[in-house]
Design a protein around this motif. Structure first.
Motif, PDB file in Angstrom:
ATOM      1  N   PRO A   1     -15.546 -31.604 -18.410  1.00 57.13           N
ATOM      2  CA  PRO A   1     -14.893 -30.334 -18.045  1.00 57.13           C
ATOM      3  C   PRO A   1     -15.375 -29.122 -18.833  1.00 57.13           C
ATOM      4  O   PRO A   1     -14.599 -28.373 -19.386  1.00 57.13           O
ATOM      5  CB  PRO A   1     -13.424 -30.619 -18.322  1.00 57.13           C
ATOM      6  CG  PRO A   1     -13.438 -31.616 -19.420  1.00 57.13           C
ATOM      7  CD  PRO A   1     -14.657 -32.460 -19.177  1.00 57.13           C
ATOM      8  N   PHE A   2     -16.664 -28.925 -18.911  1.00 60.36           N
ATOM      9  CA  PHE A   2     -17.207 -27.750 -19.584  1.00 60.36           C
ATOM     10  C   PHE A   2     -18.255 -27.068 -18.713  1.00 60.36           C
ATOM     11  O   PHE A   2     -19.224 -26.526 -19.200  1.00 60.36           O
ATOM     12  CB  PHE A   2     -17.813 -28.131 -20.939  1.00 60.36           C
ATOM     13  CG  PHE A   2     -16.810 -28.717 -21.877  1.00 60.36           C
ATOM     14  CD1 PHE A   2     -15.827 -27.927 -22.458  1.00 60.36           C
ATOM     15  CD2 PHE A   2     -16.817 -30.067 -22.165  1.00 60.36           C
ATOM     16  CE1 PHE A   2     -14.896 -28.471 -23.317  1.00 60.36           C
ATOM     17  CE2 PHE A   2     -15.889 -30.610 -23.024  1.00 60.36           C
ATOM     18  CZ  PHE A   2     -14.919 -29.821 -23.602  1.00 60.36           C
TER      19      PHE A   2
ATOM     20  N   TYR B   1     -25.067 -20.601 -13.092  1.00 59.83           N
ATOM     21  CA  TYR B   1     -25.026 -20.548 -14.552  1.00 59.83           C
ATOM     22  C   TYR B   1     -23.963 -19.584 -15.077  1.00 59.83           C
ATOM     23  O   TYR B   1     -23.395 -19.835 -16.133  1.00 59.83           O
ATOM     24  CB  TYR B   1     -26.408 -20.164 -15.097  1.00 59.83           C
ATOM     25  CG  TYR B   1     -27.472 -21.144 -14.676  1.00 59.83           C
ATOM     26  CD1 TYR B   1     -27.408 -22.469 -15.076  1.00 59.83           C
ATOM     27  CD2 TYR B   1     -28.514 -20.756 -13.856  1.00 59.83           C
ATOM     28  CE1 TYR B   1     -28.370 -23.385 -14.684  1.00 59.83           C
ATOM     29  CE2 TYR B   1     -29.477 -21.661 -13.451  1.00 59.83           C
ATOM     30  CZ  TYR B   1     -29.400 -22.976 -13.869  1.00 59.83           C
ATOM     31  OH  TYR B   1     -30.333 -23.880 -13.469  1.00 59.83           O
ATOM     32  N   GLY B   2     -23.656 -18.523 -14.354  1.00 58.60           N
ATOM     33  CA  GLY B   2     -22.618 -17.592 -14.803  1.00 58.60           C
ATOM     34  C   GLY B   2     -21.256 -18.253 -14.862  1.00 58.60           C
ATOM     35  O   GLY B   2     -20.525 -18.138 -15.857  1.00 58.60           O
ATOM     36  N   ILE B   3     -20.886 -18.954 -13.791  1.00 57.82           N
ATOM     37  CA  ILE B   3     -19.604 -19.665 -13.766  1.00 57.82           C
ATOM     38  C   ILE B   3     -19.604 -20.775 -14.815  1.00 57.82           C
ATOM     39  O   ILE B   3     -18.612 -21.003 -15.509  1.00 57.82           O
ATOM     40  CB  ILE B   3     -19.332 -20.248 -12.363  1.00 57.82           C
ATOM     41  CG1 ILE B   3     -19.180 -19.124 -11.348  1.00 57.82           C
ATOM     42  CG2 ILE B   3     -18.102 -21.140 -12.367  1.00 57.82           C
ATOM     43  CD1 ILE B   3     -19.071 -19.603  -9.918  1.00 57.82           C
ATOM     44  N   ALA B   4     -20.757 -21.463 -14.957  1.00 62.08           N
ATOM     45  CA  ALA B   4     -20.841 -22.570 -15.912  1.00 62.08           C
ATOM     46  C   ALA B   4     -20.644 -22.080 -17.339  1.00 62.08           C
ATOM     47  O   ALA B   4     -19.918 -22.703 -18.126  1.00 62.08           O
ATOM     48  CB  ALA B   4     -22.188 -23.270 -15.772  1.00 62.08           C
ATOM     49  N   VAL B   5     -21.244 -20.965 -17.698  1.00 61.66           N
ATOM     50  CA  VAL B   5     -21.082 -20.428 -19.051  1.00 61.66           C
ATOM     51  C   VAL B   5     -19.643 -19.970 -19.267  1.00 61.66           C
ATOM     52  O   VAL B   5     -19.062 -20.183 -20.335  1.00 61.66           O
ATOM     53  CB  VAL B   5     -22.097 -19.279 -19.298  1.00 61.66           C
ATOM     54  CG1 VAL B   5     -21.785 -18.536 -20.583  1.00 61.66           C
ATOM     55  CG2 VAL B   5     -23.513 -19.833 -19.327  1.00 61.66           C
TER      56      VAL B   5
ATOM     57  N   CYS C   1     -11.783 -26.473 -14.448  1.00 61.64           N
ATOM     58  CA  CYS C   1     -12.822 -27.451 -14.102  1.00 61.64           C
ATOM     59  C   CYS C   1     -12.267 -28.543 -13.192  1.00 61.64           C
ATOM     60  O   CYS C   1     -12.972 -29.012 -12.287  1.00 61.64           O
ATOM     61  CB  CYS C   1     -13.412 -28.069 -15.359  1.00 61.64           C
ATOM     62  SG  CYS C   1     -14.517 -26.944 -16.233  1.00 61.64           S
ATOM     63  N   LEU C   2     -11.034 -28.968 -13.407  1.00 63.22           N
ATOM     64  CA  LEU C   2     -10.433 -29.994 -12.569  1.00 63.22           C
ATOM     65  C   LEU C   2     -10.291 -29.498 -11.129  1.00 63.22           C
ATOM     66  O   LEU C   2     -10.684 -30.183 -10.181  1.00 63.22           O
ATOM     67  CB  LEU C   2      -9.072 -30.410 -13.131  1.00 63.22           C
ATOM     68  CG  LEU C   2      -8.305 -31.450 -12.312  1.00 63.22           C
ATOM     69  CD1 LEU C   2      -9.026 -32.780 -12.362  1.00 63.22           C
ATOM     70  CD2 LEU C   2      -6.890 -31.576 -12.812  1.00 63.22           C
TER      71      LEU C   2
END
Length: 158
Positions: free
Chosen positions: A108-109, A119-123, A136-137
């Motif tokens: 969940p990261f 990558y924007g949402i991921a960061v 993340c869930l």
């Protein structure tokens, strides 16, 4: 027609290719190169290539003629009328929605969003610890149920 230095050099270059391919022995090559250097007309140079296959100097190659104009073909009806678009073929991503969803839920990261190329949402998920895991869930469940798009805008494959 008289020849200039450029035509003589082209003829010597072509003779060098024939010599390199083993078509001319050394003494005959030297004789022909000397004759090419002394040539005055195209006819003098043409005699040097009468018994040799291509390549020939460009100015000795006969001109190619243009093909005749195409004959008008009868027009056939188009398969789709102009007001009706052709069927749309959707291009799918090489990434899987199942892998993206499971990565979002199990790591969940933002791992699933890194996988899809967002990558924007991921960061943002990485810096907020995935919205304390809730973001993340929910994002992972949405990816599993409805899929989504990769960074190039292609639908994730099943």
């Amino acid at each position: 027609m008289r020849v200039g230095t450029t035509e003589r050099e082209d003829a010597m270059r072509a003779l060098g290719e024939h010599f390199a391919q083993g078509r001319l022995p050394m003494d005959e090559y030297e004789q022909r190169v000397g004759a090419a250097a002394d040539a005055v007309t195209r006819g003098d140079l043409r005699e040097l290539f009468t018994d040799l296959p291509a390549p020939h100097p460009p100015f000795l190659v006969p001109p190619t003629w243009a093909a005749p104009a195409p004959v008008a073909m009868p027009s056939y009806p188009q398969p789709y009328p102009p007001h009706m678009p052709a069927p749309y073929v959707e291009v799918y991503s090489h990434r899987s929605k199942v892998v993206a969803g499971l990565l979002q839920i199990l790591v969940p990261f933002g791992a699933g969003r890194f996988y899809t190329g967002h990558y924007g949402i991921a960061v943002a998920q990485l810096l907020t610890c995935g919205g304390f895991g809730i973001w993340c869930l929910i994002d992972g469940v949405v990816l599993l149920v409805s899929g989504g798009l990769d960074a190039e805008g292609r639908r994730l494959r099943d």
